[in-house]
Enzyme design. Structure first.
Site, mmCIF file in Angstrom:
data_model
loop_
_atom_site.group_PDB
_atom_site.id
_atom_site.type_symbol
_atom_site.label_atom_id
_atom_site.label_comp_id
_atom_site.label_asym_id
_atom_site.label_seq_id
_atom_site.Cartn_x
_atom_site.Cartn_y
_atom_site.Cartn_z
ATOM 1 N N SER A 143 0.882 -1.179 0.000
ATOM 2 C CA SER A 143 0.000 0.000 0.000
ATOM 3 C C SER A 143 0.912 1.219 0.000
ATOM 4 C CB SER A 143 -0.827 -0.006 1.292
ATOM 5 O OG SER A 143 -1.393 1.265 1.534
ATOM 6 N N TYR A 156 -2.596 -1.096 10.554
ATOM 7 C CA TYR A 156 -2.547 -1.354 9.102
ATOM 8 C C TYR A 156 -1.232 -0.822 8.523
ATOM 9 C CZ TYR A 156 -4.016 -1.195 4.160
ATOM 10 O OH TYR A 156 -4.103 -1.363 2.793
#
Ligand code: NAD
Length: 252
Positions: A143, A156
């Site tokens: 990401s 995350y």
């Protein structure tokens, strides 16, 4: 059809980005093992996916947070198609919690599903690829948050930061044995993980305004990059991440 004869595993392969990756790799000619987590809705979706792809695909119910399930996933892949050439460590979740309000349970879950799964998915896929004589590609769905803090989503970001270093270290360790490890770092993509943002017009306006290309990505746009990197796009790439973020990481 340049992936003809290649075999790919896609974890979290029947939703969002993973589902699009399955389609893109199958269109490029690969045989696919779709990893999914069994529930009535997921099973129905999987059946449609497998039927659409005919005998080029099978589904395997494997919880990627468990090493035994990952071992079973790789074993079933070899049993069905004889080899493993492309491992896409895609499954992932978010907690949307900050450092102050994350519980131990939330922390352990996100780290197990996002990072531990990619670590052991890489290990087990690499062992099989080395047994075949090398030549495999492992693609980790990281990401922009592998490198870019997102307040309110701390576990995350931590898991994606771990995937960044996994990609770098495993790429260096496994390169001499012919296994390439590459990260794909999306920005915002229109998938179920972003449902709450997509259902909030104000949040969407703010997000779109922050992205130089002016919109979220479609899952197919990330999948096209994965298919390219699984094929001729990555002949000399390893231990690095390719970002597909519409420019957002550099816009502020
Ligand atoms: P999604 O929620 O549509 O898909 C996530 C997939 O992971 C689902 O198929 C789910 O069943 C699977 N999964 C969750 N827990 C699992 C487990 N224990 N075992 C096996 N599978 C499990 O979300 P998505 O956006 O398609 O996310 C795919 C990947 O892309 C994730 O790693 C996510 O972090 C990453 N990503 C997404 C975005 C985005 O904006 N959508 C941006 C950057 C990175």
């Amino acid at each position: 059809m340049t992936l003809h004869g290649k075999v790919a595993v896609v974890t979290g392969g029947n939703s969002g980005i993973g589902k699009a990756v399955v389609l893109a790799l199958a269109e490029a000619g690969a045989n696919i093992v779709i990893d999914y987590v069994s529930n009535p809705e997921a099973t129905e979706l999987l059946e449609k996916q497998v039927v659409a792809l005919g005998d080029k695909a099978i589904g395997v119910d494997a919880d990627v947070s468990k090493v035994a399930d990952l071992e079973m996933l790789v074993a079933k892949t070899v049993e069905a198609f004889g080899r493993l050439d492309i491992m896409v460590n895609n499954a992932g979740i978010e907690t949307r919690t900050s450092i102050l309000d994350t519980t131990e349970e939330q922390y352990e879950r996100v780290m197990a599903i996002n990072l531990k799964s990619a670590f052991f998915g890489t290990q087990l896929a690499a062992k099989q690829m080395i047994k075949q004589g090398g030549g495999g590609r492992i693609i980790n769905m990281t990401s922009v948050h592998e490198d870019w803090p997102m307040p309110g989503n701390t576990p995350y970001c931590l898991s994606k930061g771990g995937m960044r270093m996994l990609t770098r270290t495993a790429g260096v360790e496994l390169g001499p044995q012919g296994v390439q490890v590459i990260g794909v770092g999306p920005g915002a993509v229109a998938t179920p993980i972003n449902t709450s943002t997509m259902n909030d017009p104000e949040k969407m306006r703010t997000l779109d305004a922050a992205i130089p290309l002016g919109r979220m990505a479609e899952p197919s746009e990330i999948a096209a990059l994965v298919a390219f990197l699984a094929d001729e796009g990555a002949t000399y790439l390893t231990a690095t991440t390719v970002f597909a973020d519409g420019g957002i990481m550099h816009s502020s």
